[in-house]
Motif scaffolding. Structure first.
Motif, short mmCIF file in Angstrom:
data_model
loop_
_atom_site.label_atom_id
_atom_site.label_comp_id
_atom_site.label_asym_id
_atom_site.label_seq_id
_atom_site.Cartn_x
_atom_site.Cartn_y
_atom_site.Cartn_z
N ILE A 216 0.85 -1.19 0.00
CA ILE A 216 0.00 0.00 0.00
C ILE A 216 0.88 1.24 0.00
O ILE A 216 1.62 1.49 0.96
CB ILE A 216 -0.92 0.04 1.24
CG1 ILE A 216 -1.68 -1.28 1.40
CG2 ILE A 216 -1.87 1.21 1.15
CD1 ILE A 216 -2.61 -1.61 0.27
N PRO A 217 0.85 2.05 -1.07
CA PRO A 217 1.66 3.28 -1.10
C PRO A 217 0.97 4.42 -0.35
O PRO A 217 -0.26 4.49 -0.28
CB PRO A 217 1.74 3.59 -2.60
CG PRO A 217 0.46 3.04 -3.16
CD PRO A 217 0.13 1.83 -2.34
N HIS A 218 1.77 5.31 0.18
CA HIS A 218 1.27 6.50 0.87
C HIS A 218 2.05 7.71 0.38
O HIS A 218 3.25 7.64 0.12
CB HIS A 218 1.43 6.37 2.39
CG HIS A 218 0.72 5.20 2.98
ND1 HIS A 218 -0.63 5.20 3.25
CD2 HIS A 218 1.18 3.97 3.32
CE1 HIS A 218 -0.97 4.03 3.75
NE2 HIS A 218 0.10 3.27 3.82
N MET A 219 1.35 8.83 0.25
CA MET A 219 1.96 10.06 -0.22
C MET A 219 1.46 11.21 0.65
O MET A 219 0.26 11.35 0.87
CB MET A 219 1.60 10.30 -1.68
CG MET A 219 2.26 11.55 -2.29
SD MET A 219 1.33 13.07 -1.97
CE MET A 219 -0.02 12.89 -3.11
N LEU A 220 2.39 12.01 1.15
CA LEU A 220 2.03 13.14 1.99
C LEU A 220 2.61 14.42 1.41
O LEU A 220 3.83 14.56 1.27
CB LEU A 220 2.55 12.93 3.42
CG LEU A 220 2.17 13.98 4.46
CD1 LEU A 220 0.65 14.13 4.55
CD2 LEU A 220 2.75 13.62 5.82
N ASN A 221 1.75 15.34 1.06
CA ASN A 221 2.17 16.63 0.52
C ASN A 221 2.39 17.60 1.68
O ASN A 221 1.46 17.92 2.42
CB ASN A 221 1.09 17.17 -0.43
CG ASN A 221 1.53 18.44 -1.14
OD1 ASN A 221 2.46 19.12 -0.74
ND2 ASN A 221 0.83 18.78 -2.21
N TYR A 222 3.62 18.04 1.85
CA TYR A 222 3.90 18.99 2.94
C TYR A 222 4.47 20.30 2.39
O TYR A 222 5.28 20.97 3.01
CB TYR A 222 4.81 18.36 4.00
CG TYR A 222 6.25 18.10 3.62
CD1 TYR A 222 7.27 18.87 4.18
CD2 TYR A 222 6.60 17.09 2.74
CE1 TYR A 222 8.60 18.64 3.85
CE2 TYR A 222 7.92 16.85 2.42
CZ TYR A 222 8.92 17.63 2.98
OH TYR A 222 10.24 17.39 2.65
N ASP A 272 7.63 30.59 1.10
CA ASP A 272 6.24 30.43 0.69
C ASP A 272 6.09 29.56 -0.55
O ASP A 272 5.01 29.03 -0.81
CB ASP A 272 5.62 31.81 0.42
CG ASP A 272 5.42 32.62 1.69
OD1 ASP A 272 5.43 32.00 2.78
OD2 ASP A 272 5.29 33.84 1.60
N ASP A 273 7.16 29.43 -1.34
CA ASP A 273 7.07 28.63 -2.56
C ASP A 273 7.69 27.23 -2.39
O ASP A 273 7.92 26.53 -3.37
CB ASP A 273 7.74 29.35 -3.74
CG ASP A 273 9.24 29.56 -3.53
OD1 ASP A 273 9.72 29.37 -2.38
OD2 ASP A 273 9.93 29.90 -4.51
N PHE A 274 7.91 26.82 -1.14
CA PHE A 274 8.47 25.48 -0.92
C PHE A 274 7.47 24.41 -1.35
O PHE A 274 6.27 24.51 -1.08
CB PHE A 274 8.81 25.28 0.56
CG PHE A 274 9.20 23.85 0.88
CD1 PHE A 274 10.45 23.36 0.54
CD2 PHE A 274 8.29 22.99 1.50
CE1 PHE A 274 10.80 22.05 0.81
CE2 PHE A 274 8.63 21.68 1.77
CZ PHE A 274 9.89 21.20 1.43
N ARG A 275 7.98 23.39 -2.02
CA ARG A 275 7.15 22.25 -2.42
C ARG A 275 7.86 20.96 -2.02
O ARG A 275 9.05 20.79 -2.29
CB ARG A 275 6.91 22.25 -3.95
CG ARG A 275 6.13 23.46 -4.44
CD ARG A 275 4.69 23.44 -3.93
NE ARG A 275 3.94 24.61 -4.37
CZ ARG A 275 3.80 25.72 -3.68
NH1 ARG A 275 4.42 25.83 -2.50
NH2 ARG A 275 3.09 26.72 -4.14
N GLY A 276 7.10 20.06 -1.39
CA GLY A 276 7.69 18.80 -0.96
C GLY A 276 6.65 17.69 -0.87
O GLY A 276 5.50 17.93 -0.48
N ILE A 277 7.06 16.51 -1.25
CA ILE A 277 6.23 15.31 -1.16
C ILE A 277 7.03 14.25 -0.41
O ILE A 277 8.23 14.08 -0.68
CB ILE A 277 5.85 14.76 -2.55
CG1 ILE A 277 5.05 15.79 -3.36
CG2 ILE A 277 5.07 13.45 -2.42
CD1 ILE A 277 3.64 15.99 -2.88
N TRP A 278 6.38 13.53 0.49
CA TRP A 278 7.04 12.42 1.17
C TRP A 278 6.30 11.13 0.83
O TRP A 278 5.08 11.06 0.99
CB TRP A 278 7.04 12.64 2.68
CG TRP A 278 7.76 11.56 3.44
CD1 TRP A 278 8.91 10.93 3.08
CD2 TRP A 278 7.37 10.99 4.70
NE1 TRP A 278 9.28 10.00 4.03
CE2 TRP A 278 8.35 10.01 5.03
CE3 TRP A 278 6.31 11.21 5.56
CZ2 TRP A 278 8.28 9.26 6.20
CZ3 TRP A 278 6.24 10.47 6.73
CH2 TRP A 278 7.22 9.51 7.05
#
Length: 289
Positions: A216-222, A272-278
């Protein structure tokens, strides 16, 4: 199971650190919320009575299970005395009489009789597992599982990446190099920016004799502005600060290099423009009946 590298402390951070304890408590909250449930949705909880949480840390997941399921007996094991003392104290304060915590090293033989548990859980143990310790641990899990029991691993291949922070991505490469140099990575390329673990989990379970394996994959947008931004970004900042001695020991970054890059990362991750996915993944299977 004999000790793997018995002369070393296998955890890449100080397991007695108060900062690490606080980080793990916060991470439990984040992950529990993202996964949506304490147990896989497709298992019969009526058959689950005895639960083991490997590398329980300060006991977040184990105590959540004990609280929500008073009919189940939960055991958490860890090598950190400080975290076990904290978890035991918290369980007492909350009057959770169906959970207990024991000192035990997951890279050694687990001190339980055969067929002791119906479900075994382990989350984010990549930080202390050598590559060759994985199949040995899973064999031990199969030994102490009852027939039909579930073993589940939830883990990640990398730090809190991918992102648009140049400094954070550099730290992820540092981690990949350090894991290769210390025998923790399934990927032998130092600059790969990942540990190669999640593609291996299902195969490792199958090799140990598990059946009906699910992934089961999980993705968290932070990213900045997202609900998870503050909590996960702060968790990342604490974790990377605690990794400085490990990076220095493995020769991937000096203290000065770490500090300079760390300050850059703080600026970038708070923009403010930081983009990250875990990304992380759960893999679980059953012991044959």
């Amino acid at each position: 199971m004999s000790n793997i590298h018995p002369s070393e402390n296998s955890y890449v951070m100080d397991p007695e650190s108060a900062m690490e304890m606080a980080r793990l408590l916060d991470l439990d909250i984040i992950v529990n919320k993202q996964m949506g449930a304490l147990f896989p949705a497709d298992i019969d909880l009526g058959r689950v009575h005895d639960v083991l949480d490997i590398a329980c840390g300060p006991g977040g997941w184990a105590m959540e299970v004990a609280f929500e399921h008073p009919d189940k007996h939960v055991v958490g094991i860890d090598i950190s005395r400080a975290m076990l003392e904290y978890a035991t104290a918290q369980a007492k304060v909350q009057d959770l009489q169906n959970v207990e915590f024991r000192f035990m090293d997951a890279t050694s033989k687990l001190q339980f009789p055969e067929a002791s548990f119906d479900l075994i859980n382990a989350r984010f143990i990549v930080g202390f597992m050598w590559k060759e310790a994985w199949p040995e641990l899973i064999k031990e899990c199969m030994r102490i599982l009852r027939p039909g029991g579930i073993v589940r691993f939830t883990d990640t291949d990398r730090g809190f990446s991918p992102t648009n922070s140049a400094a954070l991505e550099k730290f992820n490469i540092f981690a990949s190099k350090a894991f290769v140099r210390t025998g923790r990575s399934f990927c032998e390329e130092e600059n790969a920016n990942h540990f190669g673990l999640t593609p291996m989990l299902g195969a490792l379970l199958a090799e140990a004799g598990c059946e009906n394996i699910r992934e089961i994959p999980h993705m968290l947008n932070y990213s900045a502005g997202e609900p998870a931004h503050f909590a996960l970004a702060h968790n990342c900042e604490v974790g990377i600060a605690l990794l400085a001695p490990f990076f220095k020991k493995t020769g991937v970054a000096s203290q000065e290099e770490h500090e300079q890059l760390y300050q850059q990362m703080l600026r970038e991750i708070r923009r403010d423009d930081f983009r990250g996915i875990w990304y992380f993944m759960s893999a679980y299977g059953e012991k044959p009946l």
